[in-house]
Scaffold this active site. Structure first.
Site, PDB file in Angstrom:
ATOM      1  CB  CYS A  83      51.964  48.527  -6.166  1.00 53.57           C
ATOM      2  SG  CYS A  83      51.100  48.037  -4.652  1.00 53.57           S
ATOM      3  CB  CYS A  87      51.320  40.900  -4.617  1.00 52.67           C
ATOM      4  SG  CYS A  87      50.367  41.914  -3.439  1.00 52.67           S
ATOM      5  CB  CYS A 218      34.203  42.516  -5.637  1.00 54.04           C
ATOM      6  SG  CYS A 218      34.999  41.584  -6.963  1.00 54.04           S
TER       7      CYS A 218
END
Length: 362
Positions: A83, A87, A218
């Site tokens: 990715c 993060c 969510c």
């Protein structure tokens, strides 16, 4: 504020009032949903004596959900690693030095086989996660087949694929996706200390696209990332003041992974694991401020004692991930969950799919 001042807004389909007395905010039975919570009110909930806070959360929970029922969800990584986001908690970031290798998107058949196995183990929701900044157009046909195939098994479907455009949200909605997960992660103030490759507003934009397409939202976050109590207040506040609360709110405890920014920074320090009582407080405050939402006890559960998990269920958590793995990190496992449920007298919740017209999966 006067002792008899009502701090709830007009009910949306219910009659709960949340009044204040000498012990602090106190919810009465009912199911009023508020979207005008202030940070001061949320901070006051966090500051309540622990037994009072848990009692109030349990009261709200019983007014809005069937006690003793817990939703079992299974999470599968359908595209692992590589990715481009940074993060700080994630070992799937291309910049992480965790040794995790990037993989291609799983084929539809493999995903559906995993879903069938999850259903056999008692899961009613199947969640699929891809380590993307956002899905590419070339991946959408396979994603849609996965959604349709899982729904035909009678399970709820959930996906987390990164940021979505309006067009992609519509495509997922038309395929019948029940839930889309996109966590805000932490408070707006703490966010830039965790992630720099996308903004907090980027997260909110995807949530808006998902909501406007008719898919259930969510969205939750992670605690134990070195944030303060004030940040946890801000995290709950950001979710509880959305125009419509997320239908599902996962609360994760950071699992420090070696090779990630936060994993290396917080390893072997007191900040590496959030205090159990503070974690239960976060669950309880989420339950009180978002009474109709499913509050999911998510990552980090494998290191929690049975007593801590029991307190979380008492405080209003009514959803867990089951199985041995959450994407790439460990989880408690089916046998441990069955044992815990038997001790506590808990039963699995049945699936409830979003109403929509579906074409037969090919």
């Amino acid at each position: 504020m006067n002792l008899d001042e009502n701090i709830s807004s007009p009910p949306q389909g219910g009659a709960q009032t949340i009044a204040q007395d000498s012990s602090g905010p106190c919810p009465a039975a009912g199911n009023t949903v508020r979207n005008d919570w202030t940070r001061e009110e949320i901070a006051a909930l966090f500051d309540l004596p622990f037994d009072e806070l848990v009692f109030q959360a349990a009261t709200v929970h019983r007014a809005n959900h069937k006690p003793g029922e817990v939703q079992l969800s299974t999470l599968l990584s359908i595209k692992t690693g590589g990715c481009p986001e940074d993060c700080g908690y994630c070992n799937q970031s291309a910049g992480a030095k965790s040794g995790l290798k990037a993989e291609k998107l799983l084929d539809v058949r493999t995903v559906l086989q995993n879903a069938a196995q999850a259903k056999d183990r008692g899961s009613s929701r199947f969640c699929m996660g891809a380590a993307w900044r956002n899905p590419k157009d070339r991946d959408m046909p396979a994603i849609i087949e996965m959604i349709k195939g899982v729904r035909q098994m009678g399970m709820e479907t959930c996906m987390t694929l990164g940021m979505l455009t309006k067009e992609q949200s519509e495509m997922l909605s038309e395929a019948g996706l029940d839930y889309y997960n996109h966590n805000i992660d932490t408070s707006p103030e703490h966010y830039e200390k965790v992630i720099t490759t996308r903004t907090f507003d980027d997260r909110l934009e995807t949530l808006e696209n998902v909501r406007n397409s008719g898919i259930n939202v969510c969205s939750g976050g992670i605690v134990g990332m070195g944030e303060t109590r004030e940040d946890r207040v801000g995290f709950v506040h950001a979710l509880a003041t959305l125009p419509k609360h997320p239908e599902s709110v996962p609360v994760n405890a950071l699992v420090p992974v070696k090779g990630t920014v936060l994993g290396d920074m917080l390893a072997d320090t007191p900040l590496a694991k959030i205090d159990d009582i503070e974690f239960v407080r976060t669950i309880a405050v989420a339950r009180i401020t978002m009474p109709a939402s499913m509050v999911r006890l998510s990552a980090g559960r494998e290191s929690m004692s049975e007593s801590t998990q029991a307190l979380c269920f008492l405080a209003g958590a009514n959803s867990i991930f089951t199985g041995d793995k959450l994407l790439t990190t460990g989880n408690a496992g089916d046998d441990a969950d069955e044992t815990l449920f038997a001790k506590l007298g808990l039963v699995p919740m049945e699936a409830e799919q979003r109403e929509c017209k579906l074409e037969a999966a090919e």
